[in-house]
Design a protein around this motif. Structure first.
Motif, PDB file in Angstrom:
ATOM      1  N   PHE A 144       4.825   3.946  -6.975  1.00  0.00           N
ATOM      2  CA  PHE A 144       5.715   2.926  -7.530  1.00  0.00           C
ATOM      3  C   PHE A 144       4.903   1.825  -8.194  1.00  0.00           C
ATOM      4  O   PHE A 144       3.815   1.459  -7.736  1.00  0.00           O
ATOM      5  CB  PHE A 144       6.606   2.341  -6.437  1.00  0.00           C
ATOM      6  N   ALA A 145       5.453   1.281  -9.274  1.00  0.00           N
ATOM      7  CA  ALA A 145       4.733   0.285 -10.062  1.00  0.00           C
ATOM      8  C   ALA A 145       4.600  -1.041  -9.332  1.00  0.00           C
ATOM      9  O   ALA A 145       3.664  -1.794  -9.582  1.00  0.00           O
ATOM     10  CB  ALA A 145       5.440   0.072 -11.406  1.00  0.00           C
ATOM     11  N   SER A 146       5.531  -1.336  -8.440  1.00  0.00           N
ATOM     12  CA  SER A 146       5.486  -2.606  -7.726  1.00  0.00           C
ATOM     13  C   SER A 146       6.159  -2.456  -6.371  1.00  0.00           C
ATOM     14  O   SER A 146       7.014  -1.579  -6.186  1.00  0.00           O
ATOM     15  CB  SER A 146       6.203  -3.704  -8.527  1.00  0.00           C
ATOM     16  N   PRO A 147       5.810  -3.319  -5.401  1.00  0.00           N
ATOM     17  CA  PRO A 147       6.483  -3.273  -4.100  1.00  0.00           C
ATOM     18  C   PRO A 147       7.981  -3.524  -4.209  1.00  0.00           C
ATOM     19  O   PRO A 147       8.768  -2.936  -3.450  1.00  0.00           O
ATOM     20  CB  PRO A 147       5.784  -4.391  -3.309  1.00  0.00           C
ATOM     21  N   ALA A 181      10.040  -2.746  -6.733  1.00  0.00           N
ATOM     22  CA  ALA A 181      10.710  -1.534  -7.213  1.00  0.00           C
ATOM     23  C   ALA A 181      10.781  -0.493  -6.107  1.00  0.00           C
ATOM     24  O   ALA A 181      11.792   0.200  -5.940  1.00  0.00           O
ATOM     25  CB  ALA A 181       9.963  -0.975  -8.418  1.00  0.00           C
ATOM     26  N   PHE A 182       9.706  -0.374  -5.333  1.00  0.00           N
ATOM     27  CA  PHE A 182       9.695   0.564  -4.211  1.00  0.00           C
ATOM     28  C   PHE A 182      10.750   0.187  -3.172  1.00  0.00           C
ATOM     29  O   PHE A 182      11.506   1.037  -2.694  1.00  0.00           O
ATOM     30  CB  PHE A 182       8.309   0.579  -3.568  1.00  0.00           C
ATOM     31  N   THR A 183      10.813  -1.105  -2.811  1.00  0.00           N
ATOM     32  CA  THR A 183      11.759  -1.555  -1.788  1.00  0.00           C
ATOM     33  C   THR A 183      13.196  -1.265  -2.201  1.00  0.00           C
ATOM     34  O   THR A 183      14.015  -0.827  -1.385  1.00  0.00           O
ATOM     35  CB  THR A 183      11.573  -3.051  -1.514  1.00  0.00           C
ATOM     36  N   ARG A 184      13.523  -1.492  -3.485  1.00  0.00           N
ATOM     37  CA  ARG A 184      14.884  -1.214  -3.956  1.00  0.00           C
ATOM     38  C   ARG A 184      15.212   0.272  -3.835  1.00  0.00           C
ATOM     39  O   ARG A 184      16.291   0.644  -3.350  1.00  0.00           O
ATOM     40  CB  ARG A 184      15.043  -1.668  -5.415  1.00  0.00           C
ATOM     41  N   SER A 185      14.285   1.124  -4.260  1.00  0.00           N
ATOM     42  CA  SER A 185      14.542   2.558  -4.190  1.00  0.00           C
ATOM     43  C   SER A 185      14.631   3.034  -2.743  1.00  0.00           C
ATOM     44  O   SER A 185      15.481   3.862  -2.399  1.00  0.00           O
ATOM     45  CB  SER A 185      13.430   3.322  -4.922  1.00  0.00           C
ATOM     46  N   TYR A 186      13.755   2.511  -1.916  1.00  0.00           N
ATOM     47  CA  TYR A 186      13.735   2.916  -0.507  1.00  0.00           C
ATOM     48  C   TYR A 186      15.036   2.499   0.186  1.00  0.00           C
ATOM     49  O   TYR A 186      15.636   3.284   0.925  1.00  0.00           O
ATOM     50  CB  TYR A 186      12.534   2.275   0.178  1.00  0.00           C
ATOM     51  N   HIS A 187      15.461   1.277  -0.044  1.00  0.00           N
ATOM     52  CA  HIS A 187      16.694   0.777   0.588  1.00  0.00           C
ATOM     53  C   HIS A 187      17.894   1.587   0.121  1.00  0.00           C
ATOM     54  O   HIS A 187      18.792   1.908   0.920  1.00  0.00           O
ATOM     55  CB  HIS A 187      16.879  -0.705   0.275  1.00  0.00           C
ATOM     56  N   ALA A 188      17.939   1.912  -1.171  1.00  0.00           N
ATOM     57  CA  ALA A 188      19.062   2.689  -1.690  1.00  0.00           C
ATOM     58  C   ALA A 188      19.111   4.077  -1.052  1.00  0.00           C
ATOM     59  O   ALA A 188      20.195   4.608  -0.812  1.00  0.00           O
ATOM     60  CB  ALA A 188      18.952   2.809  -3.208  1.00  0.00           C
ATOM     61  N   PRO A 246      11.845  -0.989   3.937  1.00  0.00           N
ATOM     62  CA  PRO A 246      10.691  -0.299   4.526  1.00  0.00           C
ATOM     63  C   PRO A 246       9.833  -1.203   5.398  1.00  0.00           C
ATOM     64  O   PRO A 246       8.624  -1.303   5.220  1.00  0.00           O
ATOM     65  CB  PRO A 246       9.921   0.163   3.281  1.00  0.00           C
ATOM     66  N   ARG A 247      10.477  -1.851   6.354  1.00  0.00           N
ATOM     67  CA  ARG A 247       9.714  -2.755   7.230  1.00  0.00           C
ATOM     68  C   ARG A 247      10.071  -2.532   8.689  1.00  0.00           C
ATOM     69  O   ARG A 247      10.054  -3.435   9.502  1.00  0.00           O
ATOM     70  CB  ARG A 247       9.974  -4.212   6.872  1.00  0.00           C
ATOM     71  N   GLU A 289       0.829  -1.209   0.000  1.00  0.00           N
ATOM     72  CA  GLU A 289       0.000   0.000   0.000  1.00  0.00           C
ATOM     73  C   GLU A 289       0.861   1.255   0.000  1.00  0.00           C
ATOM     74  O   GLU A 289       0.528   2.255  -0.647  1.00  0.00           O
ATOM     75  CB  GLU A 289      -0.924  -0.001   1.218  1.00  0.00           C
ATOM     76  N   ILE A 290       1.966   1.232   0.724  1.00  0.00           N
ATOM     77  CA  ILE A 290       2.870   2.383   0.733  1.00  0.00           C
ATOM     78  C   ILE A 290       3.480   2.580  -0.650  1.00  0.00           C
ATOM     79  O   ILE A 290       3.598   3.704  -1.141  1.00  0.00           O
ATOM     80  CB  ILE A 290       3.965   2.195   1.803  1.00  0.00           C
ATOM     81  N   ALA A 291       3.850   1.475  -1.294  1.00  0.00           N
ATOM     82  CA  ALA A 291       4.401   1.562  -2.647  1.00  0.00           C
ATOM     83  C   ALA A 291       3.405   2.230  -3.586  1.00  0.00           C
ATOM     84  O   ALA A 291       3.754   3.112  -4.378  1.00  0.00           O
ATOM     85  CB  ALA A 291       4.761   0.169  -3.158  1.00  0.00           C
TER      86      ALA A 291
END
Length: 320
Positions: free
Chosen positions: A282-285, A287-294, A300-301, A275-277
């Motif tokens: 963001f198109a997918s969780p 893709a969001f997780t990769r950008s967020y971690h970078a 994001p957990r 839902e945050i993604a």
């Protein structure tokens, strides 16, 4: 700034309530009366909303159009029934004076019928193509909750009205006030004193406007080329302006805003990552997780609403 809300029979009461509340909160956050609201009925007589609640009439003398910054039409299930003769002229005068014209829910159908949405992106009810086939051909229909395109504001029903009005505030008075207002509306309280915004600071008013446009379209990002068009620039000119003013590309600035929104949701809510993604565009969780971690150095957990203070590393990640 002056807002005019014109009510048609069968209008949704939620829309009226949201317009009033968003403007009230914006004034409270600004600590001054930046916005005033005039409520009119389209025929001058009392009108009844969808659930039968009656709102007292206000004479539609159709004067004073030049005094409004935003004119909103709020209509019911039969928006094209008996449109008054003075309405189009009133809207033409308001448009010529620089006002934004808006349609809430089926109010957009009226704007389409009168030709005010030609060549614009707009959100219209599903019934509009059947009711106005020739008009709709000249409109770029959007499936987003709202559209704000060159002095035209159209929305879907429900809570989209608040999102749309907040986007207009961002463009009219800046993204900081819009963000404060949105948070106050979401949480039922004012923003904590000293809480800073995550907008890039710039002395260039055009870049401020660019960030306002981007901030208004976090959940459904638009192409950088379209942002440039709204600003009256070519993509190359916008890139050069951003490099000079913020030492970043437009795409990087847009991503900064989206990740800032995501980090806020991670820190302050218990929403799942999917839902945050979606809320951050963001198109997918994944893709969001990769950008967020970078960006923040952690996935994001993190624990949320646990009552435990965040670690120093998390606080440091938030600041960057």
């Amino acid at each position: 700034m002056h807002v005019c809300l014109i009510l048609f029979p069968g209008f949704p009461m939620l829309a009226l309530s949201l317009v009033r509340e968003v403007l009230r909160l914006a004034n409270a956050q600004a600590e001054q009366r930046l916005f005033t609201l005039t409520v009119r009925t389209v025929n001058g007589a009392a009108v009844t909303d969808r659930d039968g609640t009656q709102v007292a009439g206000a004479l539609p003398d159709w004067h004073g159009a030049q005094g409004f910054d935003l004119v909103l039409l709020c209509a019911g299930e039969a928006p094209l029934t008996a449109l008054p003769m003075g309405l189009r002229a009133f809207l033409l005068r308001a448009d010529a004076a620089g006002a934004t014209l808006g349609g809430l829910d089926t109010g957009g159908t009226i704007l389409a019928r009168l030709g005010f949405l030609d060549g614009r992106e707009a959100v219209l009810p599903d019934s509009a193509p059947a009711e106005l086939p020739e008009n709709v051909k000249r409109i770029a229909l959007s499936r987003a909750p709202f559209a704000l395109d060159r002095q035209r504001l159209t929305t879907a029903g429900g809570l989209a009205v608040a999102d749309a009005l907040t986007a207009w505030i961002a463009r009219a008075q800046g993204p900081a006030l819009a963000a404060d207002t949105a948070e106050a509306l979401a949480h039922g309280r004012m923003r904590d004193a000293g809480r800073c915004q995550r907008m890039a600071i710039t002395a260039d008013p055009l870049l401020e406007r660019m960030q306002s446009i981007m901030a208004a379209r976090i959940e459904a990002p638009i192409a950088v080329e379209k942002v440039a068009t709204e600003l009256g620039l070519s993509p190359k000119q916008l890139r050069l302006r951003c490099r000079k003013g913020l030492n970043r590309t437009p795409a990087q600035i847009y991503l900064d805003l989206r990740l800032a929104r995501a980090e806020q949701l991670v820190s302050e809510t218990t929403l799942p990552v999917s839902e945050i993604a979606r809320a951050a565009g963001f198109a997918s969780p994944s893709a969001f997780t990769r950008s967020y971690h970078a960006r923040f150095g952690a996935p994001p957990r993190r624990p949320r609403h646990s009552g435990v203070a965040r670690t120093e590393s998390e606080q440091a990640a938030t600041r960057h």
